[in-house]
Design an enzyme around this catalytic site. Structure first.
Site: not given
Ligand code: GDP
Ligand code: IMO
Ligand code: MG
Length: 423
Positions: A16, A38, A40-41, A300, A304, A332, A413
């Site tokens: 996202k 909680n 992590g973007h 954390t 995954r 990818d 990608v």
């Molecule tokens: P979010 O919580 O939905 O914002 O997603 P996270 O940042 O926690 O996890 C997504 C992971 O995938 C991060 O490490 C991004 O840098 C990575 N990512 C997102 N889009 C792509 C993609 O198209 N390809 C690759 N290789 N990594 C991606």
């Molecule tokens: P983003 O926004 C993935 C999961 C935790 C656990 C459950 C409950 O980066 O997509 P909590 O701490 O919210 O009470 O935990 O939800 N969880 C996530 N899993 N992405 C997240 O956020 C999460 N935020 C919480 O791992 O299973």
């Molecule tokens: Mg995340």
């Protein structure tokens, strides 16, 4: 770009942050409306990696206004630290580009301790939370004993309310064998964080409605994902907020008729972090992705869990969220596979299911029914043009979107801004 709600269509971590960053080239306002730190973007810009927890991902684009809405639970110490961390990396965070709701509930130190203690007490039945205190903080909000940002800005009121809450929570913590919180020390830490946040705090509802009148383009940044939603997810293995599209309206005070579209973000496969049912989980796929250094949690650091694309789940996400178009990330990750599987149905006690059962024990008993497609065996990370994408990769992307019931609008990608194909 019209007013868009962006949500995770799976179990969180769909990418996202990366898509929000891409879209904020045209959005003027980015709003977080639920969840807390909680989340992590991850956003990678110009070779620098940023992991945003509470601050909307739009903060990295100069000129974009970021709003933390009333539906968010906010740990004042954590958010003050996040602002300092961004500032140290050269990102400007000022009241000009960040507004925090005075109605947002606070995540307080006893929430964090309780979150951890309850997880330990659950033993094998634990949820696998991020231990950020999210569940206990939303619990207090619903029980009407929560403290809010507005309280924190009024030291006399805050001190009095906190004293009652610390005394009560210390009794609960004692039952878990956890040392009591020192009230004076806790108060001092929180007031210091409150003082540094005070210039950012205001009435976000009034601001957002003014922005609606001015026809500003807004992007609502969902946190977590559909199947972690407190109502629609795999309860009790969920988070404690409404992560689905409706949560963006209640968590911001912007009514549904001002929303123009809903964008679902999903990976080209599936991941889940924490416990709970996951029908398409596949250890082999997980080993491959982890071997590439991918799929470790941004909050954390946990590995995954990984699995094949689950069209049953995303179809359901489409219903709940009203997904108009889909952004597919991490294509990818599948580049090196000779064949890829897609789950089209679940089988439960001999019956074929089109939608996931709500009972988690039943979901855990579901067997995925797969179709298989040939892999494209070509690196896609350098591709910037849909027409140059391998035909088999195109077929795969169009198939998973078709089975999910929405149109593909973005293919990603790679983690960088430019590794994005807009259709
Ligand atoms: P979010 O919580 O939905 O914002 O997603 P996270 O940042 O926690 O996890 C997504 C992971 O995938 C991060 O490490 C991004 O840098 C990575 N990512 C997102 N889009 C792509 C993609 O198209 N390809 C690759 N290789 N990594 C991606
Ligand atoms: P983003 O926004 C993935 C999961 C935790 C656990 C459950 C409950 O980066 O997509 P909590 O701490 O919210 O009470 O935990 O939800 N969880 C996530 N899993 N992405 C997240 O956020 C999460 N935020 C919480 O791992 O299973
Ligand atoms: Mg995340």
């Amino acid at each position: 770009m019209a007013n868009t709600i962006l949500i995770g269509a799976q179990w969180g971590d769909e990418g996202k942050g990366k898509i929000i960053d891409f879209l904020t080239e045209t959005a003027e306002i980015v709003v977080r409306s639920q969840g807390g730190n909680n989340a992590g973007h991850t956003v990678i810009v110009g070779g620098t990696k940023y992991v945003l927890h509470l601050i909307p991902s739009g903060i990295l684009r100069p000129g974009t206004k970021c709003v933390i809405g009333n539906g968010v639970v906010l740990d004042p110490i954590a958010v003050a630290g996040e602002i300092d961390g961004l500032t140290a990396k050269g990102v400007s965070v000022t009241p000009e580009n960040l507004l925090i709701s005075d109605a947002a509930h606070l995540v307080l130190p006893y929430h964090r301790h309780l979150d951890e203690a309850r997880e330990i007490a659950k033993g094998a039945g634990k949820i696998g939370t991020t231990k950020r205190g999210i569940g206990p903080a939303y619990g207090d909000k619903i029980a009407r004993v929560g403290l809010r940002m507005a309280d924190l800005l009024n030291p006399a009121v805050f001190s009095e309310k906190l004293a009652t809450r610390v005394a009560e929570n210390n009794e609960t913590l004692a039952r878990y064998g956890i040392a009591p919180l020192d009230f004076e020390q806790t108060l001092a830490q929180l007031l210091a964080a409150g003082k540094s946040l005070a210039p950012f705090v205001g009435n976000t509802v009034v601001f957002l409605h003014k922005s609606v009148r001015e026809k500003k383009h807004m992007l609502f940044e969902g946190a977590q994902g559909t199947f972690l939603d407190i109502d629609h997810g795999t309860y009790p293995y969920v988070t404690s907020s409404n992560t689905t599209a409706g949560g963006a309206c209640t968590g911001s005070g912007v009514p549904p008729h001002h929303i123009d579209s809903v964008l679902g973000v999903m990976k080209a496969y599936t991941t889940r972090v924490g416990e709970g049912p996951f029908p398409t989980e596949d250890e082999g796929l997980g080993d491959m992705l982890h071997g590439m250094g991918r799929e470790f949690g941004s909050t954390t650091g946990r590995a995954r869990r990984c699995g094949w694309f689950d069209a049953v789940a995303v179809r359901y996400a489409g219903m709940i969220n009203g997904i108009d178009t889909l952004a597919v990330t991490n294509l990818d990750g599948l580049d090196s596979l000779a064949s890829v599987k897609i789950c089209t149905h679940y089988r439960l006690n001999g019956a074929l299911l089109e939608t996931p059962p709500m009972d988690y024990a039943q979901l855990a008993a579901c067997e995925p029914v797969y179709i298989e497609m040939p892999g494209w065996l070509t690196p896609t990370d350098q591709i910037r043009d849909w027409n140059l994408m391998p035909e088999r990769a195109k077929d795969y992307l169009l198939k998973i979107c078709d089975l999910s019931g929405a149109k593909l609008s973005i293919a990603s990608v790679g983690p960088n801004r430019e590794q994005t194909i807009l259709l």
